[in-house]
Write a protein that holds these residues in place. Structure first.
Motif, PDB file in Angstrom:
ATOM      1  N   TYR A 121       0.791  -1.406  -0.033  1.00 57.86           N
ATOM      2  CA  TYR A 121       0.063   0.150  -0.002  1.00 57.86           C
ATOM      3  C   TYR A 121       0.753   1.297   0.021  1.00 57.86           C
ATOM      4  N   GLU A 122       1.796   1.200   0.689  1.00 59.06           N
ATOM      5  CA  GLU A 122       2.747   2.364   0.430  1.00 59.06           C
ATOM      6  C   GLU A 122       3.402   2.426  -0.852  1.00 59.06           C
ATOM      7  N   GLY A 123       3.315   3.848  -1.033  1.00 51.18           N
ATOM      8  CA  GLY A 123       3.995   4.111  -2.462  1.00 51.18           C
ATOM      9  C   GLY A 123       2.976   3.916  -3.508  1.00 51.18           C
ATOM     10  N   VAL A 124       1.766   3.522  -3.158  1.00 48.21           N
ATOM     11  CA  VAL A 124       0.581   3.110  -4.253  1.00 48.21           C
ATOM     12  C   VAL A 124      -0.564   4.363  -3.752  1.00 48.21           C
ATOM     13  N   HIS A 125      -0.925   4.204  -2.651  1.00 47.33           N
ATOM     14  CA  HIS A 125      -1.960   5.037  -2.015  1.00 47.33           C
ATOM     15  C   HIS A 125      -1.712   6.327  -2.089  1.00 47.33           C
ATOM     16  N   ARG A 133      -3.452  13.105 -10.729  1.00 43.75           N
ATOM     17  CA  ARG A 133      -3.562  11.506 -11.032  1.00 43.75           C
ATOM     18  C   ARG A 133      -4.985  10.950 -10.418  1.00 43.75           C
ATOM     19  N   TYR A 134      -5.546  11.701  -9.582  1.00 37.25           N
ATOM     20  CA  TYR A 134      -6.939  11.298  -8.999  1.00 37.25           C
ATOM     21  C   TYR A 134      -8.016  11.120 -10.054  1.00 37.25           C
ATOM     22  N   GLY A 135      -8.594   9.886 -10.239  1.00 40.11           N
ATOM     23  CA  GLY A 135      -9.553   9.645 -11.001  1.00 40.11           C
ATOM     24  C   GLY A 135      -9.148   9.556 -12.409  1.00 40.11           C
ATOM     25  N   THR A 136      -8.091   9.334 -12.790  1.00 39.61           N
ATOM     26  CA  THR A 136      -7.459   9.131 -14.049  1.00 39.61           C
ATOM     27  C   THR A 136      -6.895   7.939 -14.309  1.00 39.61           C
ATOM     28  N   ALA A 137      -6.567   7.468 -15.476  1.00 40.02           N
ATOM     29  CA  ALA A 137      -6.051   5.980 -15.895  1.00 40.02           C
ATOM     30  C   ALA A 137      -4.839   5.727 -14.979  1.00 40.02           C
ATOM     31  N   ASP A 138      -4.046   6.727 -14.471  1.00 35.54           N
ATOM     32  CA  ASP A 138      -2.686   6.628 -13.947  1.00 35.54           C
ATOM     33  C   ASP A 138      -3.130   6.425 -12.289  1.00 35.54           C
ATOM     34  N   ASP A 139      -4.393   6.420 -11.839  1.00 37.26           N
ATOM     35  CA  ASP A 139      -4.908   6.303 -10.348  1.00 37.26           C
ATOM     36  C   ASP A 139      -4.757   4.901 -10.032  1.00 37.26           C
ATOM     37  N   PRO A 140      -4.149   4.264  -9.093  1.00 37.80           N
ATOM     38  CA  PRO A 140      -4.340   2.795  -9.130  1.00 37.80           C
ATOM     39  C   PRO A 140      -5.434   2.255  -8.278  1.00 37.80           C
ATOM     40  N   GLU A 141      -6.118   3.416  -7.554  1.00 43.63           N
ATOM     41  CA  GLU A 141      -7.280   3.249  -6.741  1.00 43.63           C
ATOM     42  C   GLU A 141      -8.627   3.735  -7.161  1.00 43.63           C
ATOM     43  N   TYR A 142      -8.611   3.679  -8.428  1.00 39.68           N
ATOM     44  CA  TYR A 142     -10.054   4.402  -9.043  1.00 39.68           C
ATOM     45  C   TYR A 142     -10.432   3.755 -10.351  1.00 39.68           C
ATOM     46  N   LEU A 143     -11.454   3.395 -10.294  1.00 41.12           N
ATOM     47  CA  LEU A 143     -12.266   2.780 -11.692  1.00 41.12           C
ATOM     48  C   LEU A 143     -13.594   3.544 -11.672  1.00 41.12           C
ATOM     49  N   PRO A 144     -14.074   4.121 -12.906  1.00 35.28           N
ATOM     50  CA  PRO A 144     -15.296   4.687 -13.064  1.00 35.28           C
ATOM     51  C   PRO A 144     -16.571   3.697 -12.870  1.00 35.28           C
ATOM     52  N   LEU A 145     -16.612   3.146 -11.730  1.00 37.06           N
ATOM     53  CA  LEU A 145     -17.610   2.038 -11.562  1.00 37.06           C
ATOM     54  C   LEU A 145     -19.158   2.614 -11.803  1.00 37.06           C
ATOM     55  N   ALA A 146     -19.400   3.815 -11.582  1.00 34.83           N
ATOM     56  CA  ALA A 146     -20.736   4.388 -11.789  1.00 34.83           C
ATOM     57  C   ALA A 146     -20.933   4.541 -13.230  1.00 34.83           C
ATOM     58  N   LEU A 147     -19.944   4.422 -14.180  1.00 34.63           N
ATOM     59  CA  LEU A 147     -19.945   4.560 -15.693  1.00 34.63           C
ATOM     60  C   LEU A 147     -19.959   3.247 -16.199  1.00 34.63           C
ATOM     61  N   MET A 148     -19.788   2.138 -15.415  1.00 35.36           N
ATOM     62  CA  MET A 148     -19.649   0.941 -16.072  1.00 35.36           C
ATOM     63  C   MET A 148     -20.797  -0.109 -16.147  1.00 35.36           C
ATOM     64  N   SER A 196      -4.462  -2.224  -5.242  1.00 38.87           N
ATOM     65  CA  SER A 196      -5.102  -1.420  -6.190  1.00 38.87           C
ATOM     66  C   SER A 196      -6.395  -2.237  -6.621  1.00 38.87           C
ATOM     67  N   ILE A 197      -7.334  -1.146  -7.396  1.00 41.50           N
ATOM     68  CA  ILE A 197      -8.501  -1.734  -7.939  1.00 41.50           C
ATOM     69  C   ILE A 197      -8.230  -1.428  -9.454  1.00 41.50           C
ATOM     70  N   ASN A 198      -7.329  -0.881 -10.006  1.00 45.14           N
ATOM     71  CA  ASN A 198      -6.983  -0.477 -11.341  1.00 45.14           C
ATOM     72  C   ASN A 198      -6.164  -1.588 -12.110  1.00 45.14           C
ATOM     73  N   PRO A 199      -6.902  -2.522 -12.865  1.00 44.39           N
ATOM     74  CA  PRO A 199      -6.066  -3.619 -13.230  1.00 44.39           C
ATOM     75  C   PRO A 199      -4.909  -2.965 -14.423  1.00 44.39           C
ATOM     76  N   ALA A 200      -5.111  -1.976 -14.854  1.00 42.24           N
ATOM     77  CA  ALA A 200      -3.820  -1.364 -15.677  1.00 42.24           C
ATOM     78  C   ALA A 200      -2.754  -0.684 -14.987  1.00 42.24           C
ATOM     79  N   TYR A 201      -2.981  -0.675 -13.610  1.00 42.62           N
ATOM     80  CA  TYR A 201      -1.706  -0.313 -13.001  1.00 42.62           C
ATOM     81  C   TYR A 201      -0.503  -1.040 -12.939  1.00 42.62           C
ATOM     82  N   ARG A 202       0.702  -0.627 -13.070  1.00 40.78           N
ATOM     83  CA  ARG A 202       1.660  -1.346 -13.180  1.00 40.78           C
ATOM     84  C   ARG A 202       2.677  -0.683 -12.126  1.00 40.78           C
TER      85      ARG A 202
END
Length: 355
Positions: A121-125, A133-148, A196-202
Motif C-alpha cells: 500500500y505504501e507508495g501506491v495510495h 492523478r486522482y480519477g485518471t487512468a494513472d490512479d491505482p485506486e480508481y475505476l469509473p464504477l458508476a459509469l460501467m 489497487s483496483i485499477n487492473p491497468a496499474y503497473r
C-alpha cells in the motif's frame, strides 16, 4: 444528510467542470496545521487491542465445539482484524519519525499474518492523492464504477471474497518461483504487489530503504503463506478454513467500504481538489454503523482527501469544525451521506443509465 446543491448536481458525471472553492480549501488548510500531529497514546492501544481481540476471536472460533460460539467468535475476529488491518491506510500518511516502531509492529502483528504487508500500500495510495492523478487512468485506486456495466458491481465484490486464495498463491507460489524465474518476478512486482483496483496499474521497482523494507516484508509473508499451505498436514483443515473465511469476510466488508468511498463518476480527466472532494464520501455521525464498516477514520474519506496528513483520531473534530465554520451553501456539505446502502443504491442506479 446529502446536500443536493444544483451546481454540484449539474456537474455530476462531469467532475472536471467543478471549480475549486477557495473558502473551503482555506478552512481545510488551517485545520491541517492544527490537527496534523499523530498521538501515539491513541495509535498504539487501538492497533494492539484490535489485533489481540481479533486473534483471540480467531482462536476461539477454531477451538469452539459449539457452532454458535464459533460463528460469534468468527464475527468478532473479522471485525477486530478488519480494524487492525485498516491501520495500513494510516501507515501511508504518517510522517517519518512520528510513531517510532509502529510500522514494524503492525507488519509483524497484522500485515504479515494477513498477507497484506505495508509495502503493498505504501507508495501506491499516495498516488491516489496526487492532484493530477486522482480519477485518471494513472490512479491505482480508481475505476469509473458508476459509469460501467451493472454486472461490474457484483463482480467487484466477488473478486474481493477470493482475496485469501489469491494472496496464498501470490506469496506461497509466485514469490518462491520468482526467485528462480526473473521475468516472473518482474510480473509479480508490477501486477501483483499493490492493493489497487485499477487492473491497468503497473508498479515500479522499489528503491533505497523502501526496497529493503519490501524484501523483509515479502519474505515474512512468503514464510507465513507456506505455513498456511502446510498447516492441514499438522492441524487438519479446520484452522485454515476458518482463517480463510474470516479473512474473506473481512476483505468483502472492506471492498464494500471501498465501493462507497467515492461516487466513481469521473471519466478519466484531471479534476480540481473540490471536484475530487465531491466525488468522495463522508458518512459522519449520527450514522450508527459507519464506525464499524469504515473504521480508523475511513468514514471521513472525502475529508481525508482535503486533509490527507491529518491522523484518523482528529478527523471527527476537523469535520465538526468545518461544519460549524462553513455556510450552508459550501460544497463541503455535498460530500456528506447518510450510510452505506443508499450509496450502493446510488452507484448501482448510475450503472443502469444508458450512455
Amino acid at each position: 444528510m446529502t446536500v443536493h446543491d444544483p451546481i454540484i448536481a449539474s456537474a455530476s458525471g462531469n467532475r472536471k467542470a467543478i471549480p475549486d472553492d477557495a473558502t473551503m480549501l482555506r478552512a481545510a488548510a488551517e485545520l491541517t496545521r492544527e490537527y496534523s500531529k499523530a498521538d501515539p497514546a491513541i495509535y498504539w492501544p487501538d492497533m494492539l487491542a484490535s489485533a489481540l481481540v481479533g486473534y483471540a476471536g480467531l482462536a476461539t472460533a477454531i477451538l469452539a465445539d459449539s457452532t454458535v460460539l464459533a460463528l460469534a467468535s468468527g464475527l468478532v475476529a473479522m471485525l477486530a482484524l478488519y480494524r487492525a488491518a485498516s491501520f495500513i491506510h494510516e501507515l501511508t500518511h504518517i510522517r517519518k519519525g512520528a510513531l517510532p516502531g509502529f510500522r514494524l509492529a503492525w507488519n509483524l502483528m497484522v500485515g504479515i499474518p494477513l498477507m497484506i504487508p505495508s509495502f503493498m500500500y505504501e507508495g501506491v495510495h499516495t498516488q491516489h492523492h496526487a492532484r493530477t492523478r486522482y480519477g485518471t487512468a494513472d490512479d491505482p485506486e480508481y475505476l469509473p464504477l458508476a459509469l460501467m456495466k451493472p454486472w461490474s458491481l457484483p463482480l467487484f465484490i466477488i473478486v474481493a471474497s477470493l482475496a485469501p486464495v489469491g494472496l496464498i498463491l501470490r506469496y506461497a507460489v509466485l514469490t518462491p518461483l520468482g526467485i528462480i524465474v526473473p521475468p516472473l518476478r518482474r510480473m509479480v512486482r508490477e501486477q501483483y504487489s499493490a492493493l489497487s483496483i485499477n487492473p491497468a496499474y503497473r508498479r515500479r521497482a522499489p528503491e533505497g530503504e523502501f526496497r529493503r523494507q519490501w524484501f523483509w516484508q515479502e519474505a515474512g509473508a512468503c514464510l507465513f503463506a507456506l505455513m498456511l499451505v502446510a498447516s492441514p498436514l499438522f492441524l487438519g483443515w479446520k484452522p485454515l478454513l476458518i482463517y480463510m473465511a474470516v479473512h474473506s469476510s473481512m476483505t468483502v466488508i472492506n471492498q464494500l467500504r471501498t465501493l462507497v468511498a467515492h461516487l466513481w463518476e469521473n471519466d478519466g480527466d484531471a479534476m480540481t481538489v473540490t471536484a475530487q472532494y465531491l466525488d468522495s464520501v463522508n458518512v459522519p455521525p449520527p450514522s450508527p454503523l459507519a464506525a464499524i464498516w469504515a473504521p480508523v477514520g475511513l468514514r471521513y474519506h472525502a475529508l481525508h482527501h482535503l486533509l490527507p496528513s491529518v491522523p484518523y483520531h482528529a478527523l471527527g473534530k476537523a469535520h465538526a469544525r468545518l461544519m460549524a465554520t462553513l455556510d450552508e451553501q459550501s460544497p463541503y456539505r455535498g460530500g456528506n451521506y447518510a450510510g452505506m446502502w443508499p450509496l450502493v443504491g446510488k452507484i448501482a442506479r448510475s450503472t443502469m443509465v444508458k450512455r
